[in-house]
Design an enzyme around this catalytic site. Structure first.
Site, PDB file in Angstrom:
ATOM      1  N   LYS A  59      -9.523   3.264   5.598  1.00 23.41           N
ATOM      2  CA  LYS A  59      -8.996   3.360   4.196  1.00 23.41           C
ATOM      3  C   LYS A  59      -8.690   1.787   3.431  1.00 23.41           C
ATOM      4  O   LYS A  59      -7.743   1.219   4.368  1.00 23.41           O
ATOM      5  CB  LYS A  59      -7.729   3.477   3.969  1.00 23.41           C
ATOM      6  CG  LYS A  59      -7.261   3.641   2.707  1.00 23.41           C
ATOM      7  CD  LYS A  59      -5.846   5.277   2.457  1.00 23.41           C
ATOM      8  CE  LYS A  59      -5.230   5.505   1.487  1.00 23.41           C
ATOM      9  NZ  LYS A  59      -4.820   3.800   0.703  1.00 23.41           N
ATOM     10  N   CYS A 108      26.558   6.579 -15.785  1.00 21.60           N
ATOM     11  CA  CYS A 108      27.720   6.725 -17.376  1.00 21.60           C
ATOM     12  C   CYS A 108      27.460   7.108 -18.232  1.00 21.60           C
ATOM     13  O   CYS A 108      26.322   7.989 -18.449  1.00 21.60           O
ATOM     14  CB  CYS A 108      26.037   4.526 -17.977  1.00 21.60           C
ATOM     15  SG  CYS A 108      26.856   4.150 -18.620  1.00 21.60           S
ATOM     16  N   LEU A 156      -4.824   9.643  -3.285  1.00 19.62           N
ATOM     17  CA  LEU A 156      -4.872  10.452  -1.624  1.00 19.62           C
ATOM     18  C   LEU A 156      -3.703  11.458  -1.414  1.00 19.62           C
ATOM     19  O   LEU A 156      -2.103  10.169  -1.710  1.00 19.62           O
ATOM     20  CB  LEU A 156      -5.484  10.311  -0.727  1.00 19.62           C
ATOM     21  CG  LEU A 156      -7.306   9.015  -1.052  1.00 19.62           C
ATOM     22  CD1 LEU A 156      -7.966   9.016   0.026  1.00 19.62           C
ATOM     23  CD2 LEU A 156      -7.843  10.917  -1.000  1.00 19.62           C
TER      24      LEU A 156
END
Ligand code: IVH
Length: 709
Positions: free
Chosen positions: A129, A448, A94
Site C-alpha cells: 500500500k 456549552c 479501504l
C-alpha cells in the site's frame, strides 16, 4: 478583450457556451503559435486575459466546462483553484486491519458472505500500500482526457494538465477499451524527495515534511510547469469505469494494465489464503526500509473479479479488499498545555499542545485528548485506559499516528512527571462564551449551553455549512467564514446572511471589493458562487443544517424519504419526541434511530434554531430528492422477505444485493410484504404469504427477475 465584452455575471448560458468556444479557439491558436511555431501572435497579457475570462465563465457555468478545456492544459492556472470533477465511479477507501487475527477475520467474513466453507479455494492478491495520493486517469479511445484526485470520493479536482507532466502516465494507449479509467497512486521516491527538499532549501522555499506531502503539493500545483519540475511517479493498482473488462482476475487486470504501459507494483503476489497473505506481508515489511519509497501497509484483494462483483461495497469501502497496516509509529514528547476547542454542537474538545516531535516523518505538535474521561484515564464505560494513568500538563507522553488519523496519546511516563503536576481540571464553563458547560448523563462529552450566542459554535456551524458535503461555496471556506463572522461592516453570523451579502448597501460592498487580498474580481466570483448555490439539493441542505448525529449518509436517507423540504419540515415540526405517528414514521426509516430522531425533532422545536433555519430557507430553492430505492430495477421500492435455504448465495449477500437494487428487505411477512423469495425448507413464512396472497418466487425466479439468472 474589447470594451463591449459583457460582464461574466450577465452572460446567458447560450452566450457563455458560444464565448467559451471562441475563447478555446483563440487560446489554442495562441498556444500553437507560441509552443509549436515559436512565434507568438499575441502578448502575454492578452493571452492571460483570454485564460482568465475562460476560467471565470467556467467558474460560473461549470456544466459548460469541456473535458479538453484550456484550463486543464499546461500553462493554464485556473483563477480559483482546480475545477471539480465528478467521478464516473466513486473512488473508495479501504477498511483497515492491524493484527493477523483481523486478516483471518477478513477471510472468514468473505467466506460467510459468499457461503464458502473454510476449505474452499479462494485466491487473493497482496501488494504494497503506497503512501501517496490516489489519482484517476480517464482514457477515451486511448487518449488521456482527464486526471482527477480522489477528493471526497464522489468529486475530485481536475489535475489533468499536471498529470500530463508525469512520465509514468501514458498519454496514449493502444488496444485499450474505448473507455478506461485507470486508478493508482502518485508518489515520490525517497531519493527524489531528498533532492527536492535540498533544492527547496537552496532556493529559500519551504521544505516538505515527507514524500507524501511533497507528492500532494507537487500534483496540486496551480501551475503545471511547476509540477513538471517535480519528480513524481505513478503506479496503477485498479480501475474505475470501463467499457470492457480488462480480465477475469485482479492479477490478470494488473498484468493487462502493465501491458498497456502502466507501472504496476512488482511485489504483487497471488496468495491462497491468510497464511500466504501474512507471509507476504512479512516479506514486504522486511524489505520496507530498502524499497526507496514510503508504504504504510499491504493491500489484500479478492482475485476473482466475479467474486469482487458479488461482494460489492459497504458505504465507503469494498468488501473484497482490506489494508493491513504496519504498526503505528510512536514518539515521546512533552505535553505543554491543554486547550479546549468548542465545536459546532457545543462539544468542548480538549487538545494536547505538544513540544513538536517527528512521528513517522511528520512533525506532530497537537494530539486529540477526546474528552475529560480520557484525560483522567478512563474509557466511556468507566474502565481504566493506560492502566488508569491520567494525563497532566508537563507530562512526558507517547504519541502515535496510524495512517492519516489525528495523532493520539498512547501512554504517559510517570517517572518523568514533574513535581507539583496536578490532575487536569476540566472547565465547567465554555471558554468562548462563558456559558455553563454541562455533561448529560450517559454522554462522555461536556457541552456549552450557549447555543446561538456562543461565537465558537456559530463559527463552527458556518464552517460546516460551507463545507464540501454541504453548500460547498467556492471562495467561501473556513478561513473566509471566520473573517466574515468577525467583520462588523459586512457580517455573516448565520447561514442566511450568506445569501443577503450581495443585497447589502453599495457602500458596504465597495468595502469588500477594496479589501486587501480581495478585489472586485474575487468579490464577483464569490457572489456568483453564492448565487449558484441558492438552488440546493434537499440532502445537502439537511446535512448543512449541522444537526447533531445527522451526517451526510443520514441526510441523504432523510431526503430520500421525505422528498421535499416542505414534507421534511412539516414532519419534524409535527413530531413529538417519543410519541405520535410522525415520531413513529421517522423511526420507521431504516437507519434512523432514537438518538438521531430526538436530535432532529429537538432542533426543529428550539425556537432560535428554528427561526434561523426558516430565515435561511426563505432564500433557497430546494431541489426535491429522488425517492429512496429509485434505482432502475424491477424490485426498487418493494419490500422483500427471504426464507428457506438459498443455494446460490448467502442471506447476507441476498440482502445486500436486494438493497442495492432499491428493495427493502424485511425479516417477517406482513401485509406490507411485496415479494417472498422462498428456498427449500420454507415454512411458516411461505404459508403466511400464501394466506395473504403475496407473490412468492423461488431463488432462480428471483435471480431471473433481478437480471442475474
Ligand atoms: S485499492 C476500492 N491498492 O489507499 C479500493 N489502494 O485507503 C481502492 N492505496 O485511496 C484502493 N496503494 O489511494 C489500493 N495497492 C493499493 C494501494 C491503494 C495505496 C491507497 C489509495 C486508496 C487508499 C485507501
Amino acid at each position: 478583450m474589447t470594451a463591449d465584452v459583457k460582464p461574466v455575471d450577465e452572460l446567458s448560458m447560450d452566450e457563455a457556451r458560444a464565448e467559451l468556444a471562441r475563447l478555446e479557439a483563440a487560446i489554442a491558436r495562441a498556444d500553437t503559435a507560441y509552443h509549436q511555431n515559436d512565434a507568438p501572435e499575441i502578448s502575454d497579457a492578452a493571452y492571460d486575459a483570454l485564460k482568465r475570462r475562460n476560467a471565470a465563465i467556467e467558474a460560473r457555468f461549470p456544466e459548460l466546462m469541456r473535458a479538453d478545456s484550456p484550463s486543464t492544459r499546461v500553462g493554464a492556472a485556473p483563477a480559483e483553484g482546480f475545477a471539480k470533477v465528478r467521478h464516473a465511479r466513486r473512488m473508495l477507501s479501504l477498511g483497515n486491519a492491524f493484527a493477523p487475527e483481523e486478516v483471518a477475520e477478513f477471510d472468514a467474513r468473505i467466506r460467510r458472505y459468499l457461503g464458502l466453507g473454510p476449505d474452499a479455494p479462494l485466491l487473493y492478491t497482496a501488494e504494497p500500500k503506497i503512501d501517496g495520493l490516489s489519482l484517476s486517469l480517464r482514457y477515451e479511445d486511448g487518449a488521456l482526457v482527464q486526471a482527477a484526485t480522489r477528493g471526497d470520493g464522489e468529486t475530485g479536482e481536475n489535475v489533468t494538465a499536471n498529470a500530463r507532466t508525469i512520465a509514468d502516465i501514458p498519454q496514449h494507449l493502444t488496444d485499450a477499451p474505448a473507455l478506461l479509467e485507470v486508478r493508482g497512486e502518485v508518489y515520490m521516491s525517497h531519493a527524489d524527495f531528498a533532492a527536492l527538499n535540498a533544492r527547496q532549501e537552496a532556493a529559500g522555499d519551504k521544505r516538505f515534511a515527507n514524500p507524501r506531502n511533497a507528492a500532494a503539493g507537487s500534483l496540486r500545483q496551480l501551475d503545471p510547469a511547476i509540477t513538471a519540475t517535480r519528480p513524481l511517479n505513478f503506479v496503477a493498482y485498479g480501475w474505475g469505469a470501463l467499457s470492457a473488462p480488462l480480465a477475469d482476475t485482479q492479477m490478470g487486470a494488473i498484468k493487462r494494465l502493465h501491458a498497456l504501459g502502466f507501472s504496476t507494483n512488482p511485489l504483487t503476489r497471488l496468495c491462497d489464503g491468510p497464511d500466504q497473505m501474512l507471509a507476504h506481508y512479512a516479506t514486504i515489511e522486511q524489505g520496507r526500509a530498502t524499497l526507496g519509497y514510503d508504504i504504510d501497509g499491504v493491500v489484500y484483494k479478492i482475485d476473482d473479479l466475479a467474486l469482487q462483483d458479488r461482494l460489492g461495497f459497504r458505504a465507503t469501502t469494498p468488501r473484497w479488499a482490506i489494508a493491513h497496516k504496519f504498526p503505528a509509529e510512536l514518539a515521546w514528547t512533552r505535553l505543554e498545555r491543554i486547550e479546549i476547542q468548542v465545536g459546532r454542537t457545543g462539544a468542548l474538545s480538549p487538545v494536547a499542545r505538544l513540544s513538536p516531535v517527528t512521528v513517522g516523518g511528520v512533525v506532530v505538535s497537537n494530539a486529540t485528548l477526546h474528552n475529560e474521561d480520557y484525560i483522567a484515564g478512563r474509557d466511556s464505560t468507566g474502565n481504566p485506559i493506560r492502566d488508569g494513568k491520567d494525563i497532566r500538563v508537563g507530562d512526558w507522553v507517547q504519541v502515535y499516528r496510524a495512517g492519516d488519523v489525528i495523532p493520539k496519546i498512547a501512554d504517559v511516563d510517570l517517572s518523568k512527571r514533574p513535581d507539583g503536576a496536578r490532575p487536569y481540571r476540566f472547565p465547567t464553563h465554555c471558554p468562548e462564551c462563558g456559558s455553563e458547560a454541562i455533561r448529560e448523563e450517559g454522554d462522555s462529552v461536556r457541552r456549552c449551553t450557549g447555543g446561538m450566542i456562543c461565537p465558537a459554535q456559530a463559527v463552527e456551524r458556518l464552517k460546516h455549512f460551507v463545507s464540501r458535503g454541504a453548500f460547498d461555496i467556492e471562495g467561501l471556506g473556513a478561513k473566509q467564514v471566520e473573517m466574515f463572522y468577525r467583520d462588523d461592516t459586512l457580517p455573516i453570523r448565520e447561514p442566511a446572511d450568506i445569501f443577503t451579502l450581495r443585497a447589502r448597501d453599495a457602500a458596504t460592498l465597495a468595502k469588500l471589493k477594496n479589501r486587501e487580498g480581495w478585489g472586485a474580481k474575487s468579490a464577483d466570483n464569490l457572489f456568483a458562487a453564492i448565487e449558484a448555490r441558492r438552488t440546493i439539493p434537499l440532502d445537502r441542505l439537511i446535512y448543512a443544517l449541522g444537526i447533531r448525529h445527522v451526517g451526510e449518509v443520514s441526510a441523504d436517507l432523510l431526503a430520500r424519504n421525505y422528498l421535499t423540504w416542505t414534507a421534511f419540515e412539516t414532519a419534524m415540526t409535527q413530531a413529538t419526541v417519543g410519541q405520535g405517528p410522525e415520531w413513529d414514521s421517522l423511526l420507521s426509516i431504516d437507519g434512523v434511530g432514537q438518538v438521531m430522531a430526538t436530535s432532529l425533532v429537538t432542533a426543529f422545536h428550539q425556537p432560535a434554531e428554528r427561526a434561523s433555519i426558516d430565515r435561511l430557507v426563505a432564500h433557497l430553492n430546494v431541489q426535491d430528492a429522488t425517492p429512496r430505492g429509485q434505482v432502475d430495477s424491477p424490485v426498487a421500492g418493494k419490500t422483500v422477505v427471504f426464507t428457506g435455504t438459498l443455494e446460490k448465495m448467502t442471506r447476507a449477500e441476498a440482502k445486500a444485493r436486494a438493497e442495492a437494487l432499491g428493495a427493502k428487505v424485511a425479516g417477517s411477512v406482513s401485509a406490507k410484504t411485496d415479494l417472498l423469495v422462498a428456498g427449500p425448507g420454507a415454512g411458516s413464512k411461505a404459508k403466511k404469504a400464501a394466506e395473504l396472497g403475496i407473490e412468492t418466487l423461488d431463488e432462480d425466479a428471483w435471480l431471473a427477475l433481478i437480471g442475474d439468472g
